[in-house]
Scaffold this motif. Structure first.
Motif, PDB file in Angstrom:
ATOM      1  N   TRP A 188       0.882  -1.190   0.116  1.00  0.00           N
ATOM      2  CA  TRP A 188      -0.064  -0.042   0.066  1.00  0.00           C
ATOM      3  C   TRP A 188       0.958   1.346   0.088  1.00  0.00           C
ATOM      4  O   TRP A 188       2.095   1.231   0.286  1.00  0.00           O
ATOM      5  N   ASP A 189       0.091   2.382  -0.326  1.00  0.00           N
ATOM      6  CA  ASP A 189       0.950   3.620  -0.490  1.00  0.00           C
ATOM      7  C   ASP A 189       0.699   4.399   0.985  1.00  0.00           C
ATOM      8  O   ASP A 189      -0.216   4.687   1.292  1.00  0.00           O
ATOM      9  N   VAL A 190       1.970   4.570   1.481  1.00  0.00           N
ATOM     10  CA  VAL A 190       1.822   5.186   2.915  1.00  0.00           C
ATOM     11  C   VAL A 190       1.187   6.695   2.952  1.00  0.00           C
ATOM     12  O   VAL A 190       1.008   7.099   3.895  1.00  0.00           O
ATOM     13  N   SER A 191       1.389   7.308   1.602  1.00  0.00           N
ATOM     14  CA  SER A 191       0.932   8.627   1.579  1.00  0.00           C
ATOM     15  C   SER A 191      -0.489   8.702   1.613  1.00  0.00           C
ATOM     16  O   SER A 191      -1.180   9.786   1.622  1.00  0.00           O
ATOM     17  N   ASP A 192      -1.263   7.482   1.471  1.00  0.00           N
ATOM     18  CA  ASP A 192      -2.704   7.530   1.240  1.00  0.00           C
ATOM     19  C   ASP A 192      -3.138   7.095   2.581  1.00  0.00           C
ATOM     20  O   ASP A 192      -3.146   5.874   2.974  1.00  0.00           O
ATOM     21  N   PRO A 193      -4.194   7.899   3.097  1.00  0.00           N
ATOM     22  CA  PRO A 193      -4.519   7.742   4.664  1.00  0.00           C
ATOM     23  C   PRO A 193      -5.313   6.492   4.455  1.00  0.00           C
ATOM     24  O   PRO A 193      -5.376   5.461   5.359  1.00  0.00           O
ATOM     25  N   GLU A 194      -6.383   6.222   3.423  1.00  0.00           N
ATOM     26  CA  GLU A 194      -7.329   5.397   3.352  1.00  0.00           C
ATOM     27  C   GLU A 194      -6.705   3.939   3.054  1.00  0.00           C
ATOM     28  O   GLU A 194      -6.941   2.831   3.733  1.00  0.00           O
ATOM     29  N   ALA A 195      -5.727   3.988   2.326  1.00  0.00           N
ATOM     30  CA  ALA A 195      -4.781   2.922   1.949  1.00  0.00           C
ATOM     31  C   ALA A 195      -4.130   2.353   3.240  1.00  0.00           C
ATOM     32  O   ALA A 195      -3.898   0.939   3.459  1.00  0.00           O
ATOM     33  N   VAL A 244       7.304   0.686  12.545  1.00  0.00           N
ATOM     34  CA  VAL A 244       8.484   1.404  12.264  1.00  0.00           C
ATOM     35  C   VAL A 244       8.174   2.066  10.920  1.00  0.00           C
ATOM     36  O   VAL A 244       7.876   1.485   9.601  1.00  0.00           O
ATOM     37  N   ASN A 245       8.079   3.336  10.906  1.00  0.00           N
ATOM     38  CA  ASN A 245       7.868   4.245   9.860  1.00  0.00           C
ATOM     39  C   ASN A 245       9.191   4.627   9.159  1.00  0.00           C
ATOM     40  O   ASN A 245       9.931   5.603   9.463  1.00  0.00           O
ATOM     41  N   ASN A 246       9.514   3.835   8.151  1.00  0.00           N
ATOM     42  CA  ASN A 246      10.765   3.600   7.531  1.00  0.00           C
ATOM     43  C   ASN A 246      10.402   4.284   5.998  1.00  0.00           C
ATOM     44  O   ASN A 246      11.657   4.633   5.326  1.00  0.00           O
ATOM     45  N   ALA A 247       9.620   4.183   5.559  1.00  0.00           N
ATOM     46  CA  ALA A 247       9.230   4.330   4.192  1.00  0.00           C
ATOM     47  C   ALA A 247       9.530   5.870   3.878  1.00  0.00           C
ATOM     48  O   ALA A 247       9.219   6.599   4.496  1.00  0.00           O
ATOM     49  N   GLY A 248      10.556   5.871   2.783  1.00  0.00           N
ATOM     50  CA  GLY A 248      10.897   7.159   2.322  1.00  0.00           C
ATOM     51  C   GLY A 248      11.444   7.344   1.032  1.00  0.00           C
ATOM     52  O   GLY A 248      11.854   6.309   0.503  1.00  0.00           O
ATOM     53  N   ILE A 249      11.331   8.776   0.326  1.00  0.00           N
ATOM     54  CA  ILE A 249      11.748   8.930  -0.980  1.00  0.00           C
ATOM     55  C   ILE A 249      12.854  10.137  -1.121  1.00  0.00           C
ATOM     56  O   ILE A 249      12.705  10.963  -0.179  1.00  0.00           O
ATOM     57  N   THR A 250      13.484  10.376  -1.889  1.00  0.00           N
ATOM     58  CA  THR A 250      14.167  11.605  -2.272  1.00  0.00           C
ATOM     59  C   THR A 250      13.604  12.282  -3.532  1.00  0.00           C
ATOM     60  O   THR A 250      13.489  11.277  -4.466  1.00  0.00           O
ATOM     61  N   ARG A 251      13.778  13.357  -3.723  1.00  0.00           N
ATOM     62  CA  ARG A 251      13.515  14.082  -4.853  1.00  0.00           C
ATOM     63  C   ARG A 251      14.451  15.280  -5.000  1.00  0.00           C
ATOM     64  O   ARG A 251      14.081  16.429  -4.861  1.00  0.00           O
ATOM     65  N   ASP A 252      15.796  14.904  -4.920  1.00  0.00           N
ATOM     66  CA  ASP A 252      16.892  16.016  -4.597  1.00  0.00           C
ATOM     67  C   ASP A 252      16.907  16.998  -5.978  1.00  0.00           C
ATOM     68  O   ASP A 252      16.840  16.520  -6.843  1.00  0.00           O
ATOM     69  N   VAL A 306       7.617  14.302  -1.388  1.00  0.00           N
ATOM     70  CA  VAL A 306       8.579  13.968  -0.489  1.00  0.00           C
ATOM     71  C   VAL A 306       7.817  14.107   0.930  1.00  0.00           C
ATOM     72  O   VAL A 306       7.855  13.436   1.685  1.00  0.00           O
ATOM     73  N   ILE A 307       7.267  15.222   1.078  1.00  0.00           N
ATOM     74  CA  ILE A 307       6.529  15.765   2.373  1.00  0.00           C
ATOM     75  C   ILE A 307       5.392  14.532   2.702  1.00  0.00           C
ATOM     76  O   ILE A 307       5.142  13.999   3.826  1.00  0.00           O
ATOM     77  N   ASP A 308       4.392  14.374   1.564  1.00  0.00           N
ATOM     78  CA  ASP A 308       3.488  13.383   1.613  1.00  0.00           C
ATOM     79  C   ASP A 308       3.805  12.028   2.033  1.00  0.00           C
ATOM     80  O   ASP A 308       3.000  11.302   2.725  1.00  0.00           O
ATOM     81  N   THR A 309       4.867  11.618   1.605  1.00  0.00           N
ATOM     82  CA  THR A 309       5.328  10.069   1.689  1.00  0.00           C
ATOM     83  C   THR A 309       6.229   9.987   2.913  1.00  0.00           C
ATOM     84  O   THR A 309       5.807   9.241   3.915  1.00  0.00           O
ATOM     85  N   ASN A 310       7.091  10.809   3.061  1.00  0.00           N
ATOM     86  CA  ASN A 310       8.045  10.530   4.439  1.00  0.00           C
ATOM     87  C   ASN A 310       7.435  11.036   5.733  1.00  0.00           C
ATOM     88  O   ASN A 310       7.427  10.492   6.629  1.00  0.00           O
ATOM     89  N   LEU A 311       6.754  12.254   5.374  1.00  0.00           N
ATOM     90  CA  LEU A 311       6.242  12.502   6.982  1.00  0.00           C
ATOM     91  C   LEU A 311       4.578  12.428   6.679  1.00  0.00           C
ATOM     92  O   LEU A 311       4.149  11.882   7.904  1.00  0.00           O
ATOM     93  N   GLY A 312       3.962  12.370   5.891  1.00  0.00           N
ATOM     94  CA  GLY A 312       2.520  12.298   5.935  1.00  0.00           C
ATOM     95  C   GLY A 312       2.307  10.628   6.077  1.00  0.00           C
ATOM     96  O   GLY A 312       1.343  10.343   6.846  1.00  0.00           O
TER      97      GLY A 312
END
Ligand code: CAA
Length: 240
Positions: A54-61, A80-88, A102-108
């Protein structure tokens, strides 16, 4: 007591190492992933650890995914909230889409997973939340306003939620990894990475298992007095 954990982004890189070490500690692990089904299937085949997409940036998912894990493996005690991406990219070139992803996935993702699991932990009077922050959330990094903001946010999120969980036996801590030998760090241009490694007192990149060691420490039964803390595992690169 047998515990059940969800590790987001748990089939690759640092997440894979965390999933494996928790399993070795006797925890039943669900490894979440967001991308490649074939790689996740190979992970399950190799490790015997169930993988859930599932996509961690999606609350319903997140709510649906946690529900499925609960049905199949039992109540979730550890997240363990480990999922993260970079878009440097430098601010001049950074698009709103790169910022938002990045905000939605890593923090959201932390918010969404905690919303789905914290009420149960609180009710059962036991829980462990470990959020994977970053040295770059502590110190900043050229070309990462999105990533540094999200990771810095994770450190604040951790301290606030720790206060809410404390009297219910739910600890909330963060780990701030430095540069670890994973695909994410391999994507940094060679000449830039060389300069970064030259600034690490230990003189090398970290290993994913060295982050997993910290996660298992924070998830232990006898770690109940450790909450709201950030454990920096960075080879001495930033002594915070
Ligand atoms: N400090 C100061 N100046 C810097 C700099 C730095 N750290 N890095 C680059 N610059 C300068 C360059 O010297 C160059 O200056 P001039 O134009 O005067 O020559 C200018 O910035 C442009 O640099 P680039 O050619 O590198 O620009 P670019 O647009 O091609 O790339 C970038 C910019 C995408 C940020 C690239 O430099 C990069 O990828 N940097 C690495 C970022 C990084 O460390 N990411 C971490 C990923 S791993 C991770 O995030 C995991 C974790 O938690 C630790």
């Amino acid at each position: 007591m047998a515990r059940t954990a969800i590790v987001t982004g748990g089939t690759r890189g640092i997440g894979e190492a965390i999933s494996l070490m928790l399993k070795a500690d006797g925890v039943t692990v669900a490894a979440n992933y967001g991308g490649d089904d074939a790689k996740a299937a190979a992970f399950t085949e190799r490790t015997g650890i169930a993988a859930y997409k599932w996509d961690v940036s999606d609350p319903e998912a997140c709510a649906a995914g946690v529900g499925k894990v609960r049905d199949e493996l039992g109540e979730v005690d550890i997240v363990v909230n480990n999922a993260g991406i970079t878009r440097d990219s430098t601010i001049l070139k950074q698009s709103y889409e790169q910022w938002k992803a990045v905000i939605d996935t890593n923090l959201g993702g932390c918010f969404n997973m905690v919303k789905a699991t914290f009420p149960g932990m609180r009710e059962r009077r036991w829980g462990r939340v470990v959020n994977i922050g970053s040295i770059n959330g502590q110190a900043g990094q050229y070309g990462q306003v999105n990533y540094a903001a999200a990771k810095s946010g994770i450190h604040g999120f951790t301290k606030a939620l720790a206060q809410e969980g404390a009297k219910f036996g739910v600890t909330v801590n963060a780990i701030a990894p430095g540069y670890i030998d994973t695909d994410m760090v391999a994507a940094v241009p060679d000449d830039v990475l060389e300069k970064i490694v030259a600034r690490i007192p230990v003189g090398r990149l970290g290993q994913a298992s060295e982050i997993a060691r910290g996660v298992c420490f924070l998830c232990a039964e006898d770690a109940g007095f450790i909450t709201g803390s950030t454990l920096s595992i960075n080879g001495g690169q930033h002594m915070y």
